[in-house]
Write a protein that holds these residues in place. Structure first.
Motif, mmCIF file in Angstrom:
data_model
loop_
_atom_site.group_PDB
_atom_site.id
_atom_site.type_symbol
_atom_site.label_atom_id
_atom_site.label_comp_id
_atom_site.label_asym_id
_atom_site.label_seq_id
_atom_site.Cartn_x
_atom_site.Cartn_y
_atom_site.Cartn_z
ATOM 1 N N LEU A 287 4.781 3.275 12.236
ATOM 2 C CA LEU A 287 6.131 2.346 12.393
ATOM 3 C C LEU A 287 6.997 2.941 13.245
ATOM 4 N N ILE A 288 6.552 4.046 13.778
ATOM 5 C CA ILE A 288 6.909 4.729 14.707
ATOM 6 C C ILE A 288 6.280 4.467 15.959
ATOM 7 N N ARG B 184 0.815 6.490 3.019
ATOM 8 C CA ARG B 184 1.949 6.525 4.064
ATOM 9 C C ARG B 184 2.241 6.923 5.358
ATOM 10 N N ALA B 185 0.844 7.358 5.802
ATOM 11 C CA ALA B 185 0.956 8.615 6.417
ATOM 12 C C ALA B 185 0.775 7.736 7.443
ATOM 13 N N GLN B 186 -0.298 6.629 7.776
ATOM 14 C CA GLN B 186 -0.675 5.938 8.267
ATOM 15 C C GLN B 186 -0.017 4.478 9.038
ATOM 16 N N ARG C 177 0.943 -1.113 0.303
ATOM 17 C CA ARG C 177 0.088 0.142 0.088
ATOM 18 C C ARG C 177 1.164 1.676 0.077
ATOM 19 N N GLY C 178 1.813 1.899 0.474
ATOM 20 C CA GLY C 178 3.004 1.961 0.627
ATOM 21 C C GLY C 178 3.732 2.893 -0.513
ATOM 22 N N ASP D 2 -4.879 8.345 -2.442
ATOM 23 C CA ASP D 2 -4.927 7.305 -1.154
ATOM 24 C C ASP D 2 -3.859 6.730 -0.936
ATOM 25 N N LEU D 3 -2.627 7.205 -1.458
ATOM 26 C CA LEU D 3 -1.382 6.679 -1.027
ATOM 27 C C LEU D 3 -0.671 6.713 -0.237
#
Length: 664
Positions: free
Chosen positions: A634-635, A627-629, A465-466, A622-623
């Motif tokens: 990841l953080i 990526r933000a989500q 998705r990223g 949407d990409l």
């Protein structure tokens, strides 16, 4: 034509001849529209006369709505013998086989889809229920006694053969068709045979099966035993070719038939019950049960997304007709023909391809971005052990030291028994240690492993998705649509040329499709043979080929090959009579269908291309969101992993070595 007289002595004059059969003829009645006269070739006997008079007395609106029921008798003179009867005229109806047979249906009911057939079956069950409710029995249930209208309304004809119960006298039905007769009545003479509604509903189930399964007879399957299996014998031995017990009875369905599993469970169970052994304790499903189940089935049908003419049960995962037509190459339902040909393959008037394509190319691909690997946002403080766990840890160390010391002393004093001291020391340590520390260490270790698994999942999610994959895939689809759009006119012209080149074969095909096997008398081809052929999709001369006939049971052995030769000779004789009309050109309906098909393709491609820029922009937007989500996830994962490392360091001060040992 002589005059006849009604039951109350009024004279009637038969008018125009409408039809003639083995028993008699049917005429219009002068001055009585809506009714016709069936006049036998000879006056009937006294029992038949009493039967007709009793039926006329029973006539009521419910029966007249679903049957060509006698409403009065016809006498040769005012007090003369009975030689016929008056009944409602049946206009605009066709025999039921012209509905359930695909080739017949394309000519007689071209707009009928499966919901139409289900509705006709529902109305057929209603007609049976009406007749049974009056205490009567049809007896001779067969396709020739049922007619259907363009609105799927059903009427019963030849009602004078029904079994009629007046309460004081029973008039039997002494005719029948073996291929539609219940198993327990097979091989029994019809003369003097008393029928019951339970016998009737076997025939009802057969007719419903024919309607739902495109004219297939449920007992005309492939027999895996030795020799032939005629339909009558298969009925007598309960060899239902589609049911759950079919394999155990050495039967299987013919090829290219609707899967029995496509039916909803309530309808499938009715067929299983109808075609299984019937006893007084377990009778066959009554007409009311069929009516309710078929009415529910009709309400729950869905329309195929690919072909609107396809209707199928909503419980099915996909359209069974699409799969069946793809496998067989046969169109079971005729698509609606356009009334006027499309002049050209014209798309949306305001569609400008170059402008649309420029808008598509103006949407820049998203930037290539590797998956980030954030570290912990702040120093991580290990979660300390509780006081109780610290005490347990200290005690475990002391116990370990004590047991180890004792084992060492014993080994020094009795070295020959070292094989005993070490296992005893381990057993003692296992018994006295506090396992709470081990459980806590395992919990913290699992937390670290879970954090690492989450990182693996996030890597896969980023790849899915990223990255640019979805955008580039959509862009590739638009490039393919662009090529198809450019080649559409050339493809249309190629198909049109193929139609023109193949017009002789198409004319021959249409010519042969006009000759139905059930409408001609062929030597050695009997009713059971016609039903077997229809169950294997062979209805017309166009369907007859050596390969197709070879698959039909009973046509492969010596006598069967003789029957096959008769069919092939009949087709060849028709081919010799065929005259090609070169000036006739391709069928206008086929040209119109082809034009409509390509017009629809052009419109679909234009819609796809018009939606392209917005579709690409949406994927790109949407990409960014994905990526933000994923960055947030990841953080969070990095913090969880750092915390798990720190928590485990309480037990493993040299954690780097531990992590190296457990990283794989």
């Amino acid at each position: 034509m002589p005059k006849f007289y009604s039951g109350n002595g009024h004279s009637l004059e038969p008018g125009k001849l409408l039809g003639r059969g083995g028993e008699g003829a049917v005429h219009e009645i002068e001055g009585r529209p809506g009714f016709v006269a069936k006049i036998y070739h000879q006056p009937v006997n006294s029992d038949k006369a009493l039967k007709l008079e009793s039926m006329a007395r029973q006539a009521h609106p419910g029966l007249l709505e679903i049957a060509a029921w006698p409403v009065d008798v016809l006498r040769v003179g005012p007090q003369g013998p009975v030689q016929g009867f008056i009944m409602p005229q049946v206009k605009g109806y066709h025999e039921i086989h012209s509905l359930y047979g695909p080739s017949h249906r394309k000519r007689t009911f071209p707009q009928a889809d499966w919901s139409f057939l289900v509705h006709a079956a529902r109305n057929l069950a209603s007609a049976f229920e009406t007749i049974h409710a009056r205490g009567n029995v049809i007896g001779d249930v067969n396709p020739g006694n049922v007619v259907v209208s363009g609105q799927a309304m059903v009427k019963m004809i030849d009602c004078d053969s029904f079994q009629i119960d007046t309460g004081s006298q029973l008039f039997l039905c002494e005719v029948g068709v073996p291929q539609f007769t219940a198993p327990e009545l097979q091989d029994r003479p019809f003369h003097g045979l008393q029928r019951t509604p339970n016998h009737d509903v076997f025939g009802l189930a057969l007719l419903c099966f024919h309607l739902l399964f495109m004219g297939r007879h449920p007992f005309a399957g492939r027999y895996r035993g030795k020799g032939d299996m005629p339909i009558e014998r298969a009925i007598q031995e309960y060899r239902f070719a589609f049911g759950r017990q079919a394999a155990s009875r050495l039967m299987e369905p013919p090829p290219h038939t609707l899967p029995f599993e496509a039916l909803p469970q309530p309808v499938a169970l009715l067929f299983e019950r109808a075609f299984s052994v019937s006893t007084p304790a377990t009778p066959r499903p009554a007409a009311r049960e069929w009516f309710s189940a078929l009415e529910r089935l009709n309400r729950e049908l869905r329309t195929c997304a690919r072909k609107a003419i396809h209707k199928y049960p909503s419980a099915a995962a996909s359209c069974p007709w699409c799969a069946l037509e793809s496998a067989s190459g046969t169109a079971f339902f005729a698509a609606p023909q356009p009334t006027t040909p499309t002049k050209a393959v014209i798309g949306t008037p305001d569609f400008h391809f170059e402008k649309v394509w420029d808008r598509i190319l103006a949407v820049a691909p998203p930037a290539i971005e590797a998956m980030p690997r954030p570290g912990p946002q702040a120093p991580t403080v290990p979660t300390p052990l509780s006081e109780s766990l610290k005490r347990a840890q200290l005690l475990n160390w002391l116990k370990t030291a004590a047991i180890g010391g004792a084992a060492s002393v014993a080994t020094l004093n009795w070295p020959q028994l070292v094989w005993l001291w070490l296992p005893l020391a381990f057993a003692a340590w296992s018994l006295v240690r506090d396992t709470a520390i081990r459980r806590e260490r395992q919990r913290r270790r699992l937390a670290l492993l879970a954090a690492r698994r989450e990182l693996t999942d996030l890597r896969a999610a980023w790849q899915q998705r990223g990255t640019q994959q979805a955008f580039m895939r959509k862009l590739h689809e638009l490039h393919v649509a662009r090529e198809r759009y450019h080649n559409l006119s050339a493809a249309f012209q190629k198909e049109l040329q193929r139609l023109e080149a193949d017009q002789r074969q198409q004319q021959l095909q249409r010519y042969l499709e006009g000759y139905f096997i059930d409408s001609v008398q062929l030597p050695g081809i009997h009713a059971t043979d016609r039903m077997a052929l229809a169950s294997y999709g062979i209805e017309t001369a166009a369907d007859i080929t050596a390969a197709a006939i070879e698959t039909v049971p009973g046509f492969g052995q010596h006598r069967g090959r003789q029957r096959a030769a008769v069919l092939l000779d009949w087709r060849q004789s028709l081919e010799r009579r065929f005259r090609y009309q070169p000036l006739q050109g391709p069928d206008p309906a086929e040209i119109a269908t082809l034009q409509q098909h390509y017009a629809q393709q052009r419109a679909q491609l234009e819609q796809e291309l018009l939606a392209g820029p917005d579709g690409l922009t949406k994927i790109k937007t949407d990409l960014v969101k994905q990526r933000a989500q994923l960055n947030i996830a990841l953080i969070r994962q990095a913090m969880q992993e750092a915390q798990a490392r720190a928590d485990l360091r309480v037990f493993y001060p040299n954690l780097a070595a531990f992590l190296h040992n457990h990283s794989n």
